[in-house]
Each structure stands twice: as structure tokens, then as C-alpha cells.
Write a protein that holds these residues in place. Sequence first.
Motif, PDB file in Angstrom:
ATOM      1  N   UNK A 114      28.291 -18.846 -18.543  1.00 47.11           N
ATOM      2  CA  UNK A 114      27.775 -17.922 -17.681  1.00 47.11           C
ATOM      3  C   UNK A 114      29.490 -16.669 -17.051  1.00 47.11           C
ATOM      4  N   UNK A 115      30.882 -17.147 -16.856  1.00 53.51           N
ATOM      5  CA  UNK A 115      31.119 -16.343 -16.276  1.00 53.51           C
ATOM      6  C   UNK A 115      31.752 -15.583 -17.718  1.00 53.51           C
ATOM      7  N   UNK A 116      31.765 -16.686 -18.914  1.00 53.30           N
ATOM      8  CA  UNK A 116      32.720 -15.839 -19.725  1.00 53.30           C
ATOM      9  C   UNK A 116      32.035 -14.698 -20.676  1.00 53.30           C
ATOM     10  N   UNK A 117      29.969 -14.779 -20.729  1.00 56.80           N
ATOM     11  CA  UNK A 117      29.494 -13.949 -20.989  1.00 56.80           C
ATOM     12  C   UNK A 117      29.295 -12.918 -19.781  1.00 56.80           C
ATOM     13  N   UNK A 118      29.863 -12.885 -19.141  1.00 56.61           N
ATOM     14  CA  UNK A 118      30.105 -12.088 -17.222  1.00 56.61           C
ATOM     15  C   UNK A 118      31.258 -11.680 -18.056  1.00 56.61           C
ATOM     16  N   UNK A 119      31.782 -11.733 -18.187  1.00 53.85           N
ATOM     17  CA  UNK A 119      33.365 -11.094 -18.677  1.00 53.85           C
ATOM     18  C   UNK A 119      33.228 -10.526 -19.313  1.00 53.85           C
ATOM     19  N   UNK A 146      36.060 -16.182 -25.238  1.00 52.63           N
ATOM     20  CA  UNK A 146      35.886 -16.010 -26.443  1.00 52.63           C
ATOM     21  C   UNK A 146      35.814 -17.418 -26.032  1.00 52.63           C
ATOM     22  N   UNK A 147      36.777 -18.478 -25.770  1.00 56.38           N
ATOM     23  CA  UNK A 147      37.275 -19.958 -25.525  1.00 56.38           C
ATOM     24  C   UNK A 147      35.917 -20.526 -25.129  1.00 56.38           C
ATOM     25  N   UNK A 148      35.078 -19.654 -24.434  1.00 57.62           N
ATOM     26  CA  UNK A 148      34.136 -20.421 -23.579  1.00 57.62           C
ATOM     27  C   UNK A 148      32.655 -19.693 -23.581  1.00 57.62           C
ATOM     28  N   UNK A 149      32.844 -19.364 -24.669  1.00 55.32           N
ATOM     29  CA  UNK A 149      31.208 -18.190 -24.477  1.00 55.32           C
ATOM     30  C   UNK A 149      30.196 -19.771 -25.800  1.00 55.32           C
ATOM     31  N   UNK A 150      29.063 -19.563 -25.048  1.00 54.94           N
ATOM     32  CA  UNK A 150      28.021 -20.669 -26.067  1.00 54.94           C
ATOM     33  C   UNK A 150      27.996 -22.181 -25.226  1.00 54.94           C
ATOM     34  N   UNK A 151      28.855 -21.994 -23.492  1.00 55.86           N
ATOM     35  CA  UNK A 151      29.407 -23.037 -23.226  1.00 55.86           C
ATOM     36  C   UNK A 151      28.782 -23.325 -22.161  1.00 55.86           C
ATOM     37  N   UNK A 152      28.046 -24.486 -21.822  1.00 53.10           N
ATOM     38  CA  UNK A 152      27.089 -24.923 -20.241  1.00 53.10           C
ATOM     39  C   UNK A 152      28.140 -25.517 -20.230  1.00 53.10           C
ATOM     40  N   UNK A 153      27.138 -24.127 -18.672  1.00 51.68           N
ATOM     41  CA  UNK A 153      27.892 -24.282 -16.797  1.00 51.68           C
ATOM     42  C   UNK A 153      28.465 -22.966 -17.157  1.00 51.68           C
ATOM     43  N   UNK A 154      29.311 -23.810 -15.882  1.00 50.15           N
ATOM     44  CA  UNK A 154      29.716 -21.981 -14.709  1.00 50.15           C
ATOM     45  C   UNK A 154      30.445 -21.172 -15.878  1.00 50.15           C
ATOM     46  N   UNK A 155      30.902 -21.929 -16.485  1.00 44.99           N
ATOM     47  CA  UNK A 155      32.615 -21.283 -17.517  1.00 44.99           C
ATOM     48  C   UNK A 155      31.639 -20.111 -18.867  1.00 44.99           C
TER      49      UNK A 155
END
Length: 91
Positions: A77-82, A66-75
Motif C-alpha cells: 500500500x505504501x509503495x502504491x501511494x509513493x 517498484x520492488x514492493x508494488x503488488x505485495x500484500x499488506x502495508x508495504x
Amino acid sequence: MNDTQSMVDFLRTRYRRDIRTSEDIHKAIAGGRIALDGDPRKQAEFTLQSVHEAQSMLDLFENTIVAHLGTAGPMGAIAEQQLRILARPFL
């Protein structure tokens, strides 16, 4: 509400429910309201571990996804996939 937020809300609710369920079972075992075969102390330890596991799942979800959703870059994208992987069994 977007798709991502719906999945976050659903999983957050589910993890919180799992914590409450684990706590209720632990209280019942530790308080002697439920008696199972075997050592009551070991059963209480096991159910307390279940509480901690449920709490850890919510912490992991909140702090690493949740903390990384909507952030740019790989983090982001990874958060969205997880998030989608965690939600997949319920879709």
C-alpha cells in the motif's frame, strides 16, 4: 497495461533520461567541450554529483517502490501511494 505499470514505465524512462542528460553534461564539462565561468574542476565535481543523484533516484525508485508494488499488506500500500505521489506532477 494497467495504471500502475504505466506509471512505473513512465517514471523509469524519465529517471533513465535524467541519468543520460546528467552524464552528457558532465562529460561536456569534464572534457572541456563546455566552458563556464569559474573553476572547471569544481564544475566537473558538481556535474558528477548530479549524475550520482540521478542514479540514486532510479535506485531508490526501483528498490523501495517498484520492488514492493503488488505485495500484500502495508508495504504494498505504501509503495502504491509513493508511486502515485511521484507520478502526480506528470498526470
